[in-house]
Design an enzyme around this catalytic site. Sequence first.
Site, short mmCIF file in Angstrom:
data_model
loop_
_atom_site.label_atom_id
_atom_site.label_comp_id
_atom_site.label_asym_id
_atom_site.label_seq_id
_atom_site.Cartn_x
_atom_site.Cartn_y
_atom_site.Cartn_z
N ARG A 78 0.82 -1.22 0.00
CA ARG A 78 0.00 0.00 0.00
C ARG A 78 0.86 1.28 0.00
NH1 ARG A 78 -5.44 0.02 1.33
NH2 ARG A 78 -6.31 -2.03 1.09
N ARG A 102 -2.78 7.08 0.92
CA ARG A 102 -3.18 8.34 1.58
C ARG A 102 -2.18 8.89 2.57
NH1 ARG A 102 -8.71 6.08 3.45
NH2 ARG A 102 -7.29 4.32 3.46
N ARG A 113 -5.77 12.85 -5.25
CA ARG A 113 -7.06 12.27 -4.85
C ARG A 113 -8.11 13.36 -4.58
NH1 ARG A 113 -11.17 10.28 -3.37
NH2 ARG A 113 -11.50 8.54 -1.93
N ASP A 162 -6.78 -1.80 -7.40
CA ASP A 162 -7.37 -2.43 -6.22
C ASP A 162 -7.71 -3.87 -6.55
OD1 ASP A 162 -8.37 -1.34 -3.45
OD2 ASP A 162 -9.73 -2.92 -4.08
N TYR A 216 -15.06 -10.97 -0.19
CA TYR A 216 -15.62 -9.62 -0.41
C TYR A 216 -16.92 -9.66 -1.18
CZ TYR A 216 -12.26 -6.38 1.51
OH TYR A 216 -11.50 -5.63 2.38
O1 CP3 Z 1 0.10 -1.29 -2.63
C1 CP3 Z 1 -0.16 -0.30 -3.35
O2 CP3 Z 1 0.28 0.82 -3.13
C2 CP3 Z 1 -0.97 -0.51 -4.60
C3 CP3 Z 1 -2.34 -0.19 -4.49
C4 CP3 Z 1 -3.31 -1.05 -3.71
C5 CP3 Z 1 -4.53 -0.52 -3.23
N1 CP3 Z 1 -5.28 -1.55 -2.77
C6 CP3 Z 1 -4.92 0.89 -3.29
C7 CP3 Z 1 -5.98 1.40 -2.42
C8 CP3 Z 1 -3.31 -2.42 -3.44
C9 CP3 Z 1 -2.23 -3.45 -3.67
C10 CP3 Z 1 -4.57 -2.72 -2.85
C11 CP3 Z 1 -4.97 -4.09 -2.48
C12 CP3 Z 1 -6.17 -4.28 -1.65
N2 CP3 Z 1 -7.36 -3.62 -1.74
C13 CP3 Z 1 -6.32 -5.30 -0.69
C14 CP3 Z 1 -5.27 -6.35 -0.37
C15 CP3 Z 1 -4.22 -5.81 0.49
C16 CP3 Z 1 -4.63 -5.56 1.89
O3 CP3 Z 1 -4.47 -4.41 2.32
O4 CP3 Z 1 -5.06 -6.51 2.53
C17 CP3 Z 1 -7.59 -5.19 -0.14
C18 CP3 Z 1 -8.17 -6.05 0.97
C19 CP3 Z 1 -8.25 -4.12 -0.83
C20 CP3 Z 1 -9.65 -3.65 -0.63
C21 CP3 Z 1 -9.67 -2.24 -0.19
N3 CP3 Z 1 -9.44 -1.15 -1.02
C22 CP3 Z 1 -9.98 -1.74 1.10
C23 CP3 Z 1 -10.30 -2.60 2.31
C24 CP3 Z 1 -9.92 -0.35 1.01
C25 CP3 Z 1 -10.33 0.60 2.08
C26 CP3 Z 1 -9.35 0.69 3.15
C27 CP3 Z 1 -8.46 1.84 2.85
O5 CP3 Z 1 -7.27 1.69 2.97
O6 CP3 Z 1 -9.05 2.88 2.53
C28 CP3 Z 1 -9.55 0.00 -0.31
C29 CP3 Z 1 -9.32 1.34 -0.86
C30 CP3 Z 1 -7.93 1.64 -1.35
N4 CP3 Z 1 -7.17 0.80 -2.12
C31 CP3 Z 1 -7.22 2.86 -1.14
C32 CP3 Z 1 -5.99 2.70 -1.82
C33 CP3 Z 1 -4.89 3.72 -1.96
C34 CP3 Z 1 -7.70 4.08 -0.41
C35 CP3 Z 1 -8.67 4.78 -1.31
C36 CP3 Z 1 -8.72 6.26 -1.12
O7 CP3 Z 1 -7.83 6.96 -1.64
O8 CP3 Z 1 -9.68 6.70 -0.50
#
Ligand code: CP3
Length: 358
Positions: free
Chosen positions: A27, A31, A40, A76, A153
Amino acid sequence: MEALQNTLFLDACKRRPVERTPIWIMRQAGRYLPEYRAVRANHDFLSMCKTPELAAEVTIQPVDIIGVDAAIIFSDILVIPEAMGMHLEMKEGEGPVFDSPIRNEEDADNLNQIDAYDNLKYVLDAISLTKRELNNRVPLIGFSGAPWTLLTYMIEGRGSKNFANVKKIIYNNPELAHRILYKLTDAVADYLSAQISAGADAIQIFDTWAGILSPRDYLVFALKYVNQVIEKIKRNGEPIIYFPKGVHYRMRTTADCGADVIGFDWTIDLTKTRDKIGNKVAVQGNLDPTVLYSEPNFIRREARKVLEAYGKGEGHIFNLGHGILPDINPEHARALVDFVKEESSAYHLKEGKNIIAS
Ligand code: CP3
């Protein structure tokens, strides 16, 4: 095509000797970076994923700002269910939500078969553009959710405490679960193959919810399908990383899944784990992400413990044990990366590269 300037990450994935331990952060495009929040502020999350120029821009930010040894494409795991026809919404303060989760055969039959080159072309375009803009500075990681985590999910519709809905289905109607898992396995394999063709140098399979399963069900509902995905996508030797979060059991079986690297969360003892599986696969991890809330001196002490736990020699990729949290100070992430770069050469033979070249 010109050669990569930094091959530490790819070498470590293949357990080749390196002069220091490579590091990237799950990640890392997100943010906690003010530069991400600035982009964003003008775009919603899914539009960013679907606009290759924006996805490339935020993918490269942590390479420039934090100094990591690999980039991971900004996207994502939930883009697959979305491409299959499920309506995905990112709710502020809650995260991703599917308003109509899958609960029965009819819902499952309504899922579209996807063609990555059609339905997920925007990710492939983002990969090609990012590769061009990275200009061979560091490798680019592509990724997908594992079939099991995607199923979770799709059935829960959102994050969950007890996972009651998906558990009801695997216990009361396992045929339905397997039917969707088969569909997802094809979709994930097709999608990851296309990412490799588009230029991804390595692949990570996120199995964030593997650890909610019993040791037996992990084999039946999670690992079996990961095996199949890997079997289908193994081609030219691009490294494959499997991250089964929360899995403490079945280490040897997990190490036999065909992946080059297994990623571990911070609750796993890397010394014991390396003893069990380190002659087969490389190991990625596993600093507790909340350590980054502390001051840099404490971060360095804890990071040293991770290097020591793995010990000397090849086959370690430094990472957090899960994604970086959104309220982490970027200076702390940089302190971690700088420390690993400076300190980790003590864990490797200096001439490592020459040894393999000669
Ligand atoms: O690693 C990276 O930088 C690449 C980008 C990436 C994102 N999501 C961007 C993201 C990756 C590899 C993911 C994978 C992901 N997404 C997973 C597996 C990894 C993990 O953390 O377990 C899962 C379960 C998700 C599902 C997901 N997407 C959730 C639960 C959330 C909300 C929680 C949060 O962090 O906000 C997201 C949103 C998300 N995915 C954001 C980002 C940068 C935040 C969105 C925003 O900018 O508001």
